[in-house]
Design a protein around this motif. Structure first.
Motif, mmCIF file in Angstrom:
data_model
loop_
_atom_site.group_PDB
_atom_site.id
_atom_site.type_symbol
_atom_site.label_atom_id
_atom_site.label_comp_id
_atom_site.label_asym_id
_atom_site.label_seq_id
_atom_site.Cartn_x
_atom_site.Cartn_y
_atom_site.Cartn_z
ATOM 1 N N ILE A 1 -21.506 -23.459 18.807
ATOM 2 C CA ILE A 1 -22.269 -22.244 17.966
ATOM 3 C C ILE A 1 -22.622 -20.705 19.253
ATOM 4 O O ILE A 1 -22.989 -20.546 20.491
ATOM 5 C CB ILE A 1 -23.729 -22.583 18.163
ATOM 6 N N GLY A 2 -21.126 -19.350 18.192
ATOM 7 C CA GLY A 2 -21.036 -18.479 19.066
ATOM 8 C C GLY A 2 -21.640 -17.841 18.853
ATOM 9 O O GLY A 2 -21.847 -17.797 17.531
ATOM 10 N N ASN A 3 -21.273 -16.414 19.345
ATOM 11 C CA ASN A 3 -21.341 -15.276 18.501
ATOM 12 C C ASN A 3 -23.170 -14.892 17.922
ATOM 13 O O ASN A 3 -23.254 -14.742 16.561
ATOM 14 C CB ASN A 3 -20.630 -14.783 17.497
ATOM 15 N N THR A 4 -24.500 -15.386 18.609
ATOM 16 C CA THR A 4 -25.611 -15.140 18.092
ATOM 17 C C THR A 4 -26.353 -14.727 18.677
ATOM 18 O O THR A 4 -26.018 -14.448 20.090
ATOM 19 C CB THR A 4 -26.236 -16.764 18.238
ATOM 20 N N GLN A 5 -27.289 -14.276 18.095
ATOM 21 C CA GLN A 5 -28.647 -13.309 19.034
ATOM 22 C C GLN A 5 -30.143 -13.764 17.961
ATOM 23 O O GLN A 5 -30.171 -14.196 17.579
ATOM 24 C CB GLN A 5 -28.706 -11.355 18.407
ATOM 25 N N VAL A 6 -30.122 -13.603 19.453
ATOM 26 C CA VAL A 6 -32.429 -14.460 19.543
ATOM 27 C C VAL A 6 -32.841 -13.413 19.937
ATOM 28 O O VAL A 6 -32.881 -12.903 20.960
ATOM 29 C CB VAL A 6 -32.607 -15.732 20.249
ATOM 30 N N GLU B 1 -24.029 -21.912 24.673
ATOM 31 C CA GLU B 1 -23.388 -21.942 23.431
ATOM 32 C C GLU B 1 -22.528 -22.932 22.821
ATOM 33 O O GLU B 1 -21.515 -23.094 22.369
ATOM 34 C CB GLU B 1 -21.936 -20.865 23.237
ATOM 35 N N HIS B 2 -23.385 -24.107 22.930
ATOM 36 C CA HIS B 2 -22.650 -25.159 22.231
ATOM 37 C C HIS B 2 -24.098 -26.675 21.556
ATOM 38 O O HIS B 2 -25.311 -26.390 23.180
ATOM 39 C CB HIS B 2 -21.795 -25.971 22.743
ATOM 40 N N HIS C 1 -28.600 -24.097 23.827
ATOM 41 C CA HIS C 1 -27.608 -23.317 23.237
ATOM 42 C C HIS C 1 -27.649 -21.867 24.262
ATOM 43 O O HIS C 1 -26.136 -21.288 23.828
ATOM 44 C CB HIS C 1 -28.544 -22.679 21.884
ATOM 45 N N MET C 2 -28.563 -21.298 24.266
ATOM 46 C CA MET C 2 -28.025 -20.084 25.086
ATOM 47 C C MET C 2 -26.944 -19.887 26.465
ATOM 48 O O MET C 2 -26.960 -18.688 26.603
ATOM 49 C CB MET C 2 -29.485 -19.223 24.847
ATOM 50 N N SER D 1 -36.978 -13.465 18.862
ATOM 51 C CA SER D 1 -38.336 -13.914 19.006
ATOM 52 C C SER D 1 -39.881 -13.212 19.586
ATOM 53 O O SER D 1 -39.838 -12.537 20.054
ATOM 54 C CB SER D 1 -38.745 -15.319 20.409
#
Length: 105
Positions: free
Chosen positions: A41-46, A28-29, A24-25, A48
């Motif tokens: 799946i875009g514009n995400t911040q992880v 982005e899919h 995913h990182m 941890s």
């Protein structure tokens, strides 16, 4: 993501949850297996963390390259007292003096 280092290693010596997160990182899919379609799946911040007392103490370098890594030690008892005392004092601010007094050392 809490406890990034805890997913169990499978028979192929991988951690499927970690592999899915890395995919995913990087791309982005991911794929929806029932419909066999691509889900973007875009514009995400992880963000941890890793459990310092359990699990594997290293993670896959291909995943780690996506993170800025910081090592933070556990606070001492005096620091913990100060932290929780500050929160408690703020919470008890609107209570009577008798209740506020319960917060002192």
């Amino acid at each position: 993501i809490d406890d990034l280092n805890l997913p169990e290693v499978d028979t192929y010596n991988t951690q499927s949850a970690i592999a899915h997160l890395r995919q995913h990182m990087e791309y982005e899919h991911c794929y929806e297996l029932q419909k066999m379609t691509l889900k973007k799946i875009g514009n995400t911040q992880v963000v941890s963390c890793m459990n310092p007392t359990a699990g594997c103490f290293t993670i896959n370098p291909r995943l780690q390259r996506w993170f800025a890594t910081f090592a933070v030690g556990l606070p001492g008892s005096t620091s913990l007292l100060t932290i929780y005392q500050t929160f408690l004092d703020g919470h008890l601010h609107s209570f009577s003096d008798e209740i506020k007094g319960q917060s002192t050392n």
